[in-house]
Enzyme design. Sequence first.
Site, short mmCIF file in Angstrom:
data_model
loop_
_atom_site.label_atom_id
_atom_site.label_comp_id
_atom_site.label_asym_id
_atom_site.label_seq_id
_atom_site.Cartn_x
_atom_site.Cartn_y
_atom_site.Cartn_z
N ASP A 15 25.84 28.65 -19.42
CA ASP A 15 24.76 27.80 -19.90
C ASP A 15 25.11 26.49 -19.04
OD1 ASP A 15 23.15 25.91 -20.86
OD2 ASP A 15 23.14 26.70 -23.03
N ASN A 29 11.26 20.01 -10.27
CA ASN A 29 9.83 19.95 -9.60
C ASN A 29 9.73 18.64 -9.26
OD1 ASN A 29 8.58 18.50 -11.70
ND2 ASN A 29 8.28 20.45 -12.70
N ASP A 39 15.61 23.94 -15.67
CA ASP A 39 15.09 22.52 -15.66
C ASP A 39 14.78 22.27 -17.23
OD1 ASP A 39 14.69 19.93 -14.64
OD2 ASP A 39 12.55 20.24 -14.25
N GLY A 126 14.56 30.96 -9.11
CA GLY A 126 13.77 31.55 -10.36
C GLY A 126 12.22 31.56 -9.98
N TYR A 128 10.55 29.61 -8.15
CA TYR A 128 10.18 29.46 -6.63
C TYR A 128 10.40 30.50 -5.67
CZ TYR A 128 9.69 24.24 -7.62
OH TYR A 128 9.23 23.11 -8.11
#
Length: 186
Positions: A15, A29, A39, A126, A128
């Site tokens: 993590d 973003n 995020d 991920g 993107y």
Amino acid sequence: MPTTSHPRVEVVLGDLTEQDTAAIVTAANESLLGGGGVDGAVHRAAGPRLAQAGGALAPCEPGDAVATPAFDLCPPVRHVIHTVGPLWEGGGYGETEVLASCYRRCLAEADRLGAESLAFPAIATGAYGFPAELAARIAVETLTGTPTAVTLIRLVAFDAPTRALLAALLGDLPGDLLGDLLGGSR
């Protein structure tokens, strides 16, 4: 500030928000207000002040990085470095250069902050859509080839195949084991 071309780079499965480093990187973003994936996890762990601080610095362009305090993240994490990866559009739109820039700009921010240790997620792989193997190669080559004062870089993998891929690129995992973990294809 002294720089070294050879920080220690290690790969862990875990993590990102629980790393024992001075700073962590989030794959943000452009709004820096939080999102999904890593995020979202960073924003949940750091609390609502992270979005407020990020929003005050936005927009952040793809390939760039900015830093905020870590707020409610557990010490020793003192900073969150937000970077915006490229949206994968097939590879013909400068995506590889933008991703490499993300890693270089994060190191520059860590140096500016005096952070000697830094944890990274797999940026842009991920939502993107950046291909994992290419992204891992760019991460390892950029981080090991960019002068920095950071002495420890931790690449935090969310799953075992990503961890295996990163470890193999760093020479920490035999190639045949990598093939087994990735289902026989590379």
